[in-house]
Scaffold this active site. Structure first.
Site, PDB file in Angstrom:
ATOM      1  N   GLN A  83       0.650  -1.232  -0.356  1.00 20.96           N
ATOM      2  CA  GLN A  83      -0.453   0.099   0.456  1.00 20.96           C
ATOM      3  C   GLN A  83       0.682   1.293   0.108  1.00 20.96           C
ATOM      4  OE1 GLN A  83      -3.179  -0.509   2.607  1.00 20.96           O
ATOM      5  NE2 GLN A  83      -4.118   1.590   2.270  1.00 20.96           N
ATOM      6  N   HIS A 121      -0.481  -2.429  11.222  1.00 18.03           N
ATOM      7  CA  HIS A 121       0.631  -3.503  11.991  1.00 18.03           C
ATOM      8  C   HIS A 121       0.985  -3.234  13.042  1.00 18.03           C
ATOM      9  CE1 HIS A 121       1.347  -5.011   7.853  1.00 18.03           C
ATOM     10  NE2 HIS A 121       1.975  -3.507   7.283  1.00 18.03           N
ATOM     11  N   GLN A 154       0.325 -11.349  10.851  1.00 17.86           N
ATOM     12  CA  GLN A 154       1.097  -9.666  10.108  1.00 17.86           C
ATOM     13  C   GLN A 154       0.244  -8.979  10.924  1.00 17.86           C
ATOM     14  OE1 GLN A 154      -0.181  -8.617   6.088  1.00 17.86           O
ATOM     15  NE2 GLN A 154       1.426  -9.844   5.059  1.00 17.86           N
ATOM     16  N   ARG A 184      -9.687  -7.207   3.618  1.00 16.78           N
ATOM     17  CA  ARG A 184      -8.464  -7.027   5.195  1.00 16.78           C
ATOM     18  C   ARG A 184      -8.066  -5.378   4.752  1.00 16.78           C
ATOM     19  NH1 ARG A 184      -2.459  -5.329   3.520  1.00 16.78           N
ATOM     20  NH2 ARG A 184      -1.147  -6.506   5.393  1.00 16.78           N
ATOM     21  N   SER A 218       3.931  -5.714   2.853  1.00 17.33           N
ATOM     22  CA  SER A 218       2.487  -5.763   3.448  1.00 17.33           C
ATOM     23  C   SER A 218       1.613  -6.216   3.042  1.00 17.33           C
ATOM     24  CB  SER A 218       2.386  -4.287   4.019  1.00 17.33           C
ATOM     25  OG  SER A 218       0.870  -4.448   4.694  1.00 17.33           O
ATOM     26  N   LEU A 219       0.779  -5.968   2.307  1.00 14.80           N
ATOM     27  CA  LEU A 219       0.372  -6.260   1.491  1.00 14.80           C
ATOM     28  C   LEU A 219       0.205  -6.981   0.492  1.00 14.80           C
ATOM     29  CD1 LEU A 219      -2.930  -5.756  -1.025  1.00 14.80           C
ATOM     30  CD2 LEU A 219      -1.667  -3.783  -1.098  1.00 14.80           C
TER      31      LEU A 219
END
Length: 312
Positions: A11, A206, A255, A122, A97-98
């Site tokens: 992202q 996070h 995560q 998500r 991440s994503l």
């Protein structure tokens, strides 16, 4: 012979107009965006191609948008011998991440349609968590990890704030409740940080503030089929290579509230002899971060139509 890693952005890589040139030049890319529109039941492709930026930047839109763009590139690469050879060179896949969802799809561990539905959910769950409590993130440049942790500790008197994204040596994002993050930025600057930049995000990704999203996402992931990947996938949560479907699932759940160990992941790959890194999807953020870890490595970003055309 080069050891190759496939990298997928997270992202923040989104931009208005993303994927439009791909869809206009390559029917396979157009088909990916059309499929995304059908599966999600909203005009994702129109928002990617035309904006508005405010809509594209919504967490529940930008996440499927970035995945769709990355997958559109993969689908075009699959259509030629050169493109397939490039993908086949990949010995591991990693995503920021994503981007871990894109990496899992590219590795064969997760069907692309299932990945798209998961990242849409998500994004929605994360947006809900952000709406529930004002929170934010900031990028801190110029302090090592230990110095930054020590510097921001007093800010916790004002609320949750944690080191969340270890993007590159000396470049870390902090995440938490807004007053605590604002204080952490001041403390980091006083401790010698070269730069403190508030990030344009919906909230504290996070961090422990994503716990409500983690619980909801865990149920969605548990219902989704994961297979053994054709290559190892580097997890954000431990910077280690995984192939077991149960662990791949567990890593995605963890995560959401755990720090992203991207710098450590890249350093481990360099230490293992990886010297070619192919970034697949929008932007060149990952190639830029990699310069801090592996200056001599080959870094290729493939996201725009001309970049794809150059390798197929």
């Amino acid at each position: 012979m080069a050891k190759t890693a496939l990298l997928f952005p997270g992202q923040g890589a989104q931009y208005t107009g993303m994927g439009k040139d791909l869809a206009e030049k390559f029917p396979q890319a157009r088909a990916v965006f059309d499929q995304a529109d059908r599966l999600l039941d909203f005009p994702l492709s129109k928002i990617c191609f035309e904006g508005p930026e405010s809509e594209l930047n919504r967490t529940d839109v930008s996440q499927p948008a970035i995945l769709a763009h990355s997958w559109a590139v993969v689908e075009v690469l699959k259509t030629t011998d050169k493109g397939r050879a490039l993908l086949d060179r990949g010995a591991v896949a990693a995503g920021l991440s994503l981007g871990e969802y894109s990496a899992l799809a590219a590795s064969g561990a997760l069907a692309w349609a299932d990945a798209l539905k998961l990242v849409r959910a998500r994004g929605q769950f994360m947006q809900q968590a952000c709406d529930a409590k004002p929170s934010t993130m900031a990028s801190i440049v110029g302090l090592d990890d230990a110095a930054l942790e020590a510097a921001i500790a007093p800010a916790r008197a004002l609320g949750v704030v944690v080191l969340a994204n270890f993007n590159a040596p000396g470049q870390v994002a902090v995440s938490g409740e807004r007053p605590a993050v604002e204080e952490a930025m001041k403390l980091a600057k006083a401790a010698g940080a070269k730069l403190t930049v508030p990030l344009a995000v919906a909230g504290a990704f996070h961090s422990p503030l994503m716990e409500p999203a983690r619980e909801k996402l865990a149920a969605q992931i548990e219902m989704t089929n994961f297979a053994s990947p054709r290559m190892g996938v580097i997890a954000n949560v431990d910077a280690a290579e995984h192939r077991d479907p149960a662990m791949l699932k567990a890593n995605l759940v963890q995560q959401l509230t755990a720090p992203v160990l991207w710098a450590k992941s890249m350093q481990k790959l360099v230490d293992q002899g990886f010297d070619e890194f192919i970034e697949i999807g929008p932007g060149t953020v990952l190639a830029g971060l990699l310069k801090r870890v592996a200056k001599s490595a080959t870094r290729i970003s493939i996201g725009k139509a001309e970049e794809v055309a150059a390798v197929v």
